[in-house]
Design a protein around this motif. Structure first.
Motif, PDB file in Angstrom:
ATOM      1  N   UNK A  97      -4.892  14.900 -16.710  1.00 16.49           N
ATOM      2  CA  UNK A  97      -5.887  15.830 -16.161  1.00 16.49           C
ATOM      3  C   UNK A  97      -5.588  16.181 -14.707  1.00 16.49           C
ATOM      4  N   UNK A  98      -6.122  17.299 -14.263  1.00 16.16           N
ATOM      5  CA  UNK A  98      -5.968  17.705 -12.865  1.00 16.16           C
ATOM      6  C   UNK A  98      -6.885  16.862 -11.983  1.00 16.16           C
ATOM      7  N   UNK A  99      -6.504  16.746 -10.725  1.00 12.22           N
ATOM      8  CA  UNK A  99      -7.289  16.015  -9.731  1.00 12.22           C
ATOM      9  C   UNK A  99      -7.796  17.006  -8.700  1.00 12.22           C
ATOM     10  N   UNK A 100      -9.041  16.872  -8.296  1.00  9.58           N
ATOM     11  CA  UNK A 100      -9.600  17.774  -7.292  1.00  9.58           C
ATOM     12  C   UNK A 100      -9.283  17.233  -5.905  1.00  9.58           C
TER      13      UNK A 100
ATOM     14  N   UNK B  79       8.392  -4.298  -7.297  1.00 10.97           N
ATOM     15  CA  UNK B  79       7.344  -3.874  -6.368  1.00 10.97           C
ATOM     16  C   UNK B  79       6.644  -2.670  -6.971  1.00 10.97           C
ATOM     17  N   UNK B  80       5.324  -2.750  -7.045  1.00  6.39           N
ATOM     18  CA  UNK B  80       4.555  -1.720  -7.738  1.00  6.39           C
ATOM     19  C   UNK B  80       3.386  -1.245  -6.874  1.00  6.39           C
ATOM     20  N   UNK B  81       3.405   0.036  -6.523  1.00  4.65           N
ATOM     21  CA  UNK B  81       2.290   0.674  -5.839  1.00  4.65           C
ATOM     22  C   UNK B  81       1.500   1.456  -6.884  1.00  4.65           C
ATOM     23  N   UNK B  82       0.191   1.178  -6.987  1.00  5.06           N
ATOM     24  CA  UNK B  82      -0.664   1.837  -7.968  1.00  5.06           C
ATOM     25  C   UNK B  82      -1.680   2.708  -7.230  1.00  5.06           C
ATOM     26  N   UNK B  83      -1.674   3.997  -7.529  1.00  2.00           N
ATOM     27  CA  UNK B  83      -2.582   4.944  -6.890  1.00  2.00           C
ATOM     28  C   UNK B  83      -3.584   5.430  -7.928  1.00  2.00           C
ATOM     29  N   UNK B  84      -4.854   5.209  -7.658  1.00  2.36           N
ATOM     30  CA  UNK B  84      -5.921   5.615  -8.544  1.00  2.36           C
ATOM     31  C   UNK B  84      -6.680   6.779  -7.914  1.00  2.36           C
ATOM     32  N   UNK B  85      -6.693   7.935  -8.597  1.00  7.99           N
ATOM     33  CA  UNK B  85      -7.357   9.129  -8.079  1.00  7.99           C
ATOM     34  C   UNK B  85      -8.341   9.649  -9.114  1.00  7.99           C
ATOM     35  N   UNK B  86      -9.646   9.721  -8.767  1.00 12.63           N
ATOM     36  CA  UNK B  86     -10.630  10.235  -9.725  1.00 12.63           C
ATOM     37  C   UNK B  86     -10.397  11.711 -10.014  1.00 12.63           C
ATOM     38  N   UNK B  87     -10.691  12.120 -11.231  1.00 12.27           N
ATOM     39  CA  UNK B  87     -10.455  13.505 -11.621  1.00 12.27           C
ATOM     40  C   UNK B  87     -11.553  14.426 -11.115  1.00 12.27           C
ATOM     41  N   UNK B  88     -12.700  13.912 -10.755  1.00 12.37           N
ATOM     42  CA  UNK B  88     -13.791  14.721 -10.222  1.00 12.37           C
ATOM     43  C   UNK B  88     -14.094  14.288  -8.791  1.00 12.37           C
TER      44      UNK B  88
ATOM     45  N   UNK C 178     -12.366   4.031 -15.899  1.00 22.24           N
ATOM     46  CA  UNK C 178     -12.904   2.771 -15.399  1.00 22.24           C
ATOM     47  C   UNK C 178     -14.033   2.283 -16.292  1.00 22.24           C
ATOM     48  N   UNK C 179     -14.430   1.035 -16.080  1.00 21.97           N
ATOM     49  CA  UNK C 179     -15.502   0.444 -16.873  1.00 21.97           C
ATOM     50  C   UNK C 179     -16.831   1.160 -16.662  1.00 21.97           C
ATOM     51  N   UNK C 180     -16.988   1.820 -15.490  1.00 25.14           N
ATOM     52  CA  UNK C 180     -18.239   2.538 -15.237  1.00 25.14           C
ATOM     53  C   UNK C 180     -18.208   3.968 -15.763  1.00 25.14           C
ATOM     54  N   UNK C 181     -17.154   4.319 -16.510  1.00 25.39           N
ATOM     55  CA  UNK C 181     -17.088   5.627 -17.143  1.00 25.39           C
ATOM     56  C   UNK C 181     -16.438   6.715 -16.320  1.00 25.39           C
ATOM     57  N   UNK C 182     -15.942   6.393 -15.132  1.00 30.49           N
ATOM     58  CA  UNK C 182     -15.313   7.401 -14.275  1.00 30.49           C
ATOM     59  C   UNK C 182     -13.862   7.623 -14.735  1.00 30.49           C
ATOM     60  N   UNK C 183     -13.513   8.882 -15.000  1.00 30.26           N
ATOM     61  CA  UNK C 183     -12.141   9.226 -15.385  1.00 30.26           C
ATOM     62  C   UNK C 183     -11.271   9.323 -14.139  1.00 30.26           C
ATOM     63  N   UNK C 184     -10.048   8.829 -14.247  1.00 33.56           N
ATOM     64  CA  UNK C 184      -9.131   8.896 -13.120  1.00 33.56           C
ATOM     65  C   UNK C 184      -7.696   8.981 -13.617  1.00 33.56           C
TER      66      UNK C 184
END
Length: 469
Positions: A354-357, A460-469, A393-399
């Motif tokens: 999905x796109x990210x805003x 080495x792992x960098x994890x970036x989490x970005x919400x879709x909204x 996420x567990x709270x229902x937020x798409x990312x």
């Protein structure tokens, strides 16, 4: 002019009551420094509020002296510790660019300053916030320029090859076309029926179409040499001159002895030399045009990548961003570094990502810093993996979860908690500002996202989490 009058020359102190300035004077020490004197070395404790009365003070990185200047302060400027500042040291040098005279107040007196001199404290706190804002803007701009410099170098390197190919092919094509009149004479002397001409042109275009469709088998050096020898011998046996010059282009387009036998059967011995030369002449021209076309497409791809990377033709506001496009454009611009270290790159991006805003230019800085750092951390022949997948996420937020993984030496445990701090860098002097990951973290927070790092030797792992909204 006495010291009290001098302090009133500071724009920030012009309206401060005399008794508060006198309080400052009574507890301060006036000091002077000659030109190029080092007031503080990098990371040396800074324990004084400094008021520059005369001269100029330079802050530089300490690596190459004045050429690494970050900022310069003129008379009536404030440096060093300020009230409520958490400064204990700075990673740069403080140097007297000219003979300088300063008034310095030890940090132990700052508590008394805050208790007894409200207006003066207020003015100094305002100076601190202004300094933080200006210095942050400056250092972020320097980091952006450093990133731009790296990308510019990569773009120049990537453009050099296709541009050189175009120039080389054009020069060869010009030389080749000069010989066309002689080939035309040979063609005009051919005695071919319309049916025979059609047979030759059918074979010609069939071979070209096969080449464009990449249907031809990639020959080994031995296979190619053997095929060239077979065609050269066949042409010699049939009295065709310059057979060695003709064999190479024919093999390039997958002609075999069987193809030549079929053509001979259709046109006869008397026309073979002329037809063979016509075929080769046009095959060479087609090959040069194809090379020019492919190099031009590569140039166009690079230009589109930098255009999309910088979003030159779009607004600067928040918008829906296809992350895959930004990541691919960044990899295109860093391709030279990947190739130079023979890195095995694996890119996995979900089709339904999905796109990210957000702000495209900012997120492109994130990918540039993370990928560039990973490349720098890898040895020759290392592995780099980039994976971007939708998640919830567990709270229902798409990312969207994007991981940048390398198999370098890893980040030692004792510095892992420091890598996001401003000015902290593990790179040698002159190769890192220590601002890349600090800026990355700030951008991700600006997008209401998060970044985490896991590291051990070989992973080495960098994890970036970005919400879709």
């Amino acid at each position: 002019m006495n010291l009290l009058e001098t302090l009133h020359q500071f724009p920030a102190l012009a309206t401060i009551p005399d008794e508060q300035l006198q309080w400052l004077i009574d507890r301060s020490e006036e000091v002077s420094y000659p030109k190029e004197a080092v007031l503080y070395k990098p990371n040396e404790p800074v324990d004084y509020l400094l008021l520059l009365l005369d001269g100029r003070i330079r802050i530089d990185s300490g690596a190459n002296g004045p050429s690494d200047e970050l900022i310069t302060y003129g008379p009536y400027s404030f440096l060093g510790v300020l009230p409520f500042s958490r400064m204990t040291s700075i990673p740069n040098r403080i140097v007297a660019e000219t003979p300088a005279r300063l008034l310095q107040l030890h940090r132990d007196d700052l508590r008394g300053l805050a208790q007894n001199c409200y207006e003066l404290t207020e003015a100094l706190v305002h100076q601190m916030t202004t300094r933080v804002r200006d210095y942050t803007k400056l250092t972020q701009q320097n980091e952006k320029m450093a990133s731009l410099g790296r990308l510019s170098a990569g773009l120049a390197h990537e453009l050099n090859n296709p541009v050189a190919a175009v120039v080389r092919s054009v020069d060869t094509l010009k030389t080749h076309l000069r010989a066309t009149p002689e080939a035309f004479k040979a063609v005009m002397n051919l005695q071919l029926t319309a049916e025979q001409v059609d047979c030759v042109t059918v074979v010609f275009f069939k071979k070209i179409d096969q080449q464009l469709a990449a249907d031809t088998h990639q020959l080994t050096l031995l296979e190619r040499t053997t095929l060239e020898d077979d065609i050269t011998d066949w042409l010699d046996d049939h009295g065709v001159d310059d057979s060695m010059d003709l064999a190479g282009p024919l093999v390039d387009y997958s002609f075999t002895v069987d193809d030549l036998e079929w053509i001979l059967e259709k046109i006869g011995d008397e026309n073979l030399a002329g037809v063979a030369n016509w075929l080769v002449n046009n095959l060479v021209a087609e090959k040069l045009v194809f090379d020019i076309s492919e190099a031009s497409k590569r140039i166009s791809t690079l230009i589109n990548s930098i255009k999309n990377y910088t979003h030159m033709d779009r607004g600067v506001g928040k918008q829906q961003i296809p992350l895959a496009e930004g990541i691919r454009n960044t990899l295109t611009l860093l391709a030279h570094k990947v190739k130079s270290k023979h890195i095995a790159l694996t890119l996995t991006i979900a089709d339904d990502l999905p796109a990210v805003c957000g702000w495209p230019g900012e997120l492109n800085q994130v990918w540039t810093n993370l990928i560039d750092n990973a490349i720098d951390a890898l040895p020759d022949g290392g592995k780099l993996e980039i994976n971007s997948q939708p998640d919830r996420r567990s709270d229902g937020v798409d990312f969207v979860l994007t991981k940048v993984i390398d198999n370098g030496t890893g980040i030692p445990d004792d510095i892992r908690d420091k890598i996001f701090e401003p000015f902290f860098t593990t790179k040698e002097i002159g190769k890192g500002t220590g601002l890349g990951l600090d800026i990355v973290q700030g951008i991700i927070k600006h997008h209401n996202g998060s970044i985490k790092v896991q590291s051990e030797p070989g992973h080495t792992e960098f994890s970036v989490c970005l919400p879709t909204q």
